[in-house]
Design an enzyme around this catalytic site. Sequence first.
Site, PDB file in Angstrom:
ATOM      1  N   HIS A 185      46.769  26.787 -68.525  1.00 50.81           N
ATOM      2  CA  HIS A 185      46.397  27.780 -67.519  1.00 50.81           C
ATOM      3  C   HIS A 185      44.900  28.075 -67.649  1.00 50.81           C
ATOM      4  O   HIS A 185      44.298  27.876 -68.710  1.00 50.81           O
ATOM      5  CB  HIS A 185      47.215  29.057 -67.748  1.00 50.81           C
ATOM      6  CG  HIS A 185      46.988  30.123 -66.747  1.00 50.81           C
ATOM      7  ND1 HIS A 185      46.081  31.139 -66.932  1.00 50.81           N
ATOM      8  CD2 HIS A 185      47.551  30.337 -65.526  1.00 50.81           C
ATOM      9  CE1 HIS A 185      46.096  31.943 -65.892  1.00 50.81           C
ATOM     10  NE2 HIS A 185      46.977  31.484 -65.014  1.00 50.81           N
ATOM     11  N   THR A 187      43.229  30.548 -68.218  1.00 48.95           N
ATOM     12  CA  THR A 187      42.806  31.467 -69.269  1.00 48.95           C
ATOM     13  C   THR A 187      42.831  30.836 -70.659  1.00 48.95           C
ATOM     14  O   THR A 187      42.391  31.470 -71.624  1.00 48.95           O
ATOM     15  CB  THR A 187      43.718  32.708 -69.295  1.00 48.95           C
ATOM     16  OG1 THR A 187      45.080  32.276 -69.461  1.00 48.95           O
ATOM     17  CG2 THR A 187      43.590  33.506 -68.015  1.00 48.95           C
ATOM     18  N   LYS A 188      43.340  29.618 -70.776  1.00 48.43           N
ATOM     19  CA  LYS A 188      43.473  28.983 -72.093  1.00 48.43           C
ATOM     20  C   LYS A 188      42.200  28.227 -72.478  1.00 48.43           C
ATOM     21  O   LYS A 188      41.341  27.934 -71.640  1.00 48.43           O
ATOM     22  CB  LYS A 188      44.676  28.030 -72.097  1.00 48.43           C
ATOM     23  CG  LYS A 188      46.002  28.722 -71.769  1.00 48.43           C
ATOM     24  CD  LYS A 188      46.309  29.872 -72.710  1.00 48.43           C
ATOM     25  CE  LYS A 188      47.712  30.437 -72.533  1.00 48.43           C
ATOM     26  NZ  LYS A 188      47.871  31.209 -71.277  1.00 48.43           N
ATOM     27  N   ASN A 189      42.087  27.889 -73.756  1.00 45.01           N
ATOM     28  CA  ASN A 189      40.900  27.193 -74.259  1.00 45.01           C
ATOM     29  C   ASN A 189      40.634  25.905 -73.487  1.00 45.01           C
ATOM     30  O   ASN A 189      39.499  25.590 -73.133  1.00 45.01           O
ATOM     31  CB  ASN A 189      41.065  26.855 -75.739  1.00 45.01           C
ATOM     32  CG  ASN A 189      41.186  28.076 -76.617  1.00 45.01           C
ATOM     33  OD1 ASN A 189      41.710  29.108 -76.212  1.00 45.01           O
ATOM     34  ND2 ASN A 189      40.712  27.974 -77.849  1.00 45.01           N
TER      35      ASN A 189
END
Length: 378
Positions: A185, A187-189
């Site tokens: 997603h 928002t992930k690294n």
Amino acid sequence: MLSIPFNSPFSTGNEWQYIQDACKEGKLAADGKYTNKCQQFFEKKYGFGKAYLTHSCTQALEMAALLMDLKPGDELIVPSYTYVSTANAFALRGCKIVFVDSRSDYPGIDELQLEHLINDKTRAIVAVHYGGIACDMDLLTSITKKHNLFLIEDAAAAIDSYYLGADKNPKPLGSFGHFATFSFHETKNISCGEGGMLVVNDANFLEKADEVWNRGTNKKAFISGQRKKYEWVSLGSAFAPSEINAAWLWAQLEEMDAIQEKREKIWNWQQNNLPNLLAHYDLDWMNIPSHSIHNFHLFYGLAKSLKQRDELLNHLRQKGILAVFHYQSLHASPYNLSLVGQGQRQHLIQADKYSERLIRFPLYTDLDTENLRELISS
């Protein structure tokens, strides 16, 4: 007007080039060149059994539920302090979700509260590596083996995180469970906007996983010549993402080390500076247990109360900084209470504490820490 959002998706610069290359390959549907490059990357780098890209981590969990052939009445033990998908994937199969509390020192599952929840209907324990911070995998592995249960790692935010066990040999999260799930997603690294991955570490499920991933068909065996007909052989769904998503993801994976280095610097800056910049609020700051080598996914603090949390969130927003609270305890959710009734609400003290007091600060790959300092100090 927000000067610092909670998240800002990062682009390496090669994403569009690889998407155009995928177009030239003449295959934009699932399971092409870039899908295989991404899956092989994880299998080789982390020693995972077999990786399957999915549209989301939610879908990866749903795929695991199908592979376990879960039935109505089966029970799964799930931490209350987690995203709704962790429970939803199994509730969709008619399973009973048994919620367990978090630890007092960080928001991961309280491993010491698990065994009294296990009965003859229990099929699995779902361990959520909150924020890329490892659960106690030695203890979880021991419990699931003792009771002959499936172990599922919800490693949505745990790409490139490790567990440091009794042998002091770091082992990647996602390599312990029968199944593990990851999120890409935004928002992930590592991100492709929306995306996920199921890791199947138990070789007994590989043939079935190929079928479930391919809408319940024997497509892979048919293409390889092992089957004469292309048929519907099991339950499945369209879990595999397009080559466009996979091409974007590949550009991110190529730069994983550089992305992680940037995030580490930002995380260290926040750890070293936010306690002083926000000393007036006297927060309890993020704790990393000794068994975890985390991936700098998030940085959080704990307010003394719900009121103080909201005061600080409002204060930061007025400064142009979007910090947020995080998960709301699933055991106290409207949906769960509609199933069990208000009178049956559990008292999970730690989960409720994190729901009411935890503050997540902005942390993304291109975050300008000097701007953050100036805004807080202004």
